[in-house]
Scaffold this motif. Structure first.
Motif, PDB file in Angstrom:
ATOM      1  N   ILE A 191      10.822 -13.870  13.742  1.00 55.28           N
ATOM      2  CA  ILE A 191      11.330 -13.826  15.117  1.00 55.28           C
ATOM      3  C   ILE A 191      12.851 -13.889  15.101  1.00 55.28           C
ATOM      4  CG2 ILE A 191      11.460 -15.111  17.300  1.00 55.28           C
ATOM      5  CD1 ILE A 191       8.506 -15.851  16.857  1.00 55.28           C
ATOM      6  N   ARG A 192      13.389 -14.764  14.299  1.00 55.32           N
ATOM      7  CA  ARG A 192      14.849 -14.886  14.200  1.00 55.32           C
ATOM      8  C   ARG A 192      15.463 -13.584  13.680  1.00 55.32           C
ATOM      9  NH1 ARG A 192      17.812 -19.945  11.359  1.00 55.32           N
ATOM     10  NH2 ARG A 192      19.386 -20.058  12.963  1.00 55.32           N
ATOM     11  N   LEU A 193      14.855 -12.987  12.678  1.00 54.34           N
ATOM     12  CA  LEU A 193      15.336 -11.716  12.139  1.00 54.34           C
ATOM     13  C   LEU A 193      15.270 -10.615  13.196  1.00 54.34           C
ATOM     14  CD1 LEU A 193      16.285 -10.004   9.711  1.00 54.34           C
ATOM     15  CD2 LEU A 193      13.859  -9.628   9.203  1.00 54.34           C
ATOM     16  N   SER A 194      14.195 -10.586  13.954  1.00 55.00           N
ATOM     17  CA  SER A 194      14.045  -9.575  15.006  1.00 55.00           C
ATOM     18  C   SER A 194      15.139  -9.700  16.051  1.00 55.00           C
ATOM     19  CB  SER A 194      12.681  -9.705  15.680  1.00 55.00           C
ATOM     20  OG  SER A 194      11.659  -9.503  14.754  1.00 55.00           O
ATOM     21  N   ILE A 195      15.454 -10.921  16.449  1.00 56.08           N
ATOM     22  CA  ILE A 195      16.508 -11.138  17.437  1.00 56.08           C
ATOM     23  C   ILE A 195      17.858 -10.703  16.883  1.00 56.08           C
ATOM     24  CG2 ILE A 195      17.767 -12.917  18.718  1.00 56.08           C
ATOM     25  CD1 ILE A 195      15.071 -14.333  19.096  1.00 56.08           C
ATOM     26  N   LYS A 196      18.107 -10.948  15.603  1.00 57.54           N
ATOM     27  CA  LYS A 196      19.378 -10.531  14.997  1.00 57.54           C
ATOM     28  C   LYS A 196      19.493  -9.012  14.912  1.00 57.54           C
ATOM     29  CE  LYS A 196      20.647 -14.534  12.344  1.00 57.54           C
ATOM     30  NZ  LYS A 196      21.289 -14.968  11.131  1.00 57.54           N
ATOM     31  N   LEU A 197      18.368  -8.303  14.811  1.00 64.20           N
ATOM     32  CA  LEU A 197      18.387  -6.848  14.704  1.00 64.20           C
ATOM     33  C   LEU A 197      18.556  -6.150  16.052  1.00 64.20           C
ATOM     34  CD1 LEU A 197      15.629  -6.300  12.001  1.00 64.20           C
ATOM     35  CD2 LEU A 197      18.109  -6.102  11.730  1.00 64.20           C
TER      36      LEU A 197
END
Length: 81
Positions: free
Chosen positions: A24-30
């Motif tokens: 989820i954190r990676l998705s938000i950063k992308l």
């Protein structure tokens, strides 16, 4: 994708508790910054209210699950005696 299947006790769910928040954190950063800012403004300006029907359906589903657990308990309770 599940690295460790959930049917393996403890470890199966532990990997989900670690991997899901990281993804989820990676998705938000992308997400591009402009898109994220616009989406947050839209949510702030137009808050959505939950419909009462959502709570009714959720209650029905919870009651069904509780009934299934009760039936399973009654059916398999002889194994624990």
């Amino acid at each position: 994708m599940d690295l460790i299947p959930d049917f393996i006790p403890v470890i199966g769910y532990l990997d989900d508790l670690i991997i899901v928040p990281l993804l989820i954190r990676l998705s938000i950063k992308l997400i591009p910054a402009a898109v994220l800012i616009e989406a947050r403004k839209n949510v702030k300006n137009n808050p959505q209210k939950l419909k009462k029907s959502n709570w009714i359906f959720a209650t029905v589903i919870v009651i069904i699950w509780l009934a299934l657990f009760y039936v399973a308990y009654r059916h398999f309770s002889y194994l624990w005696k």
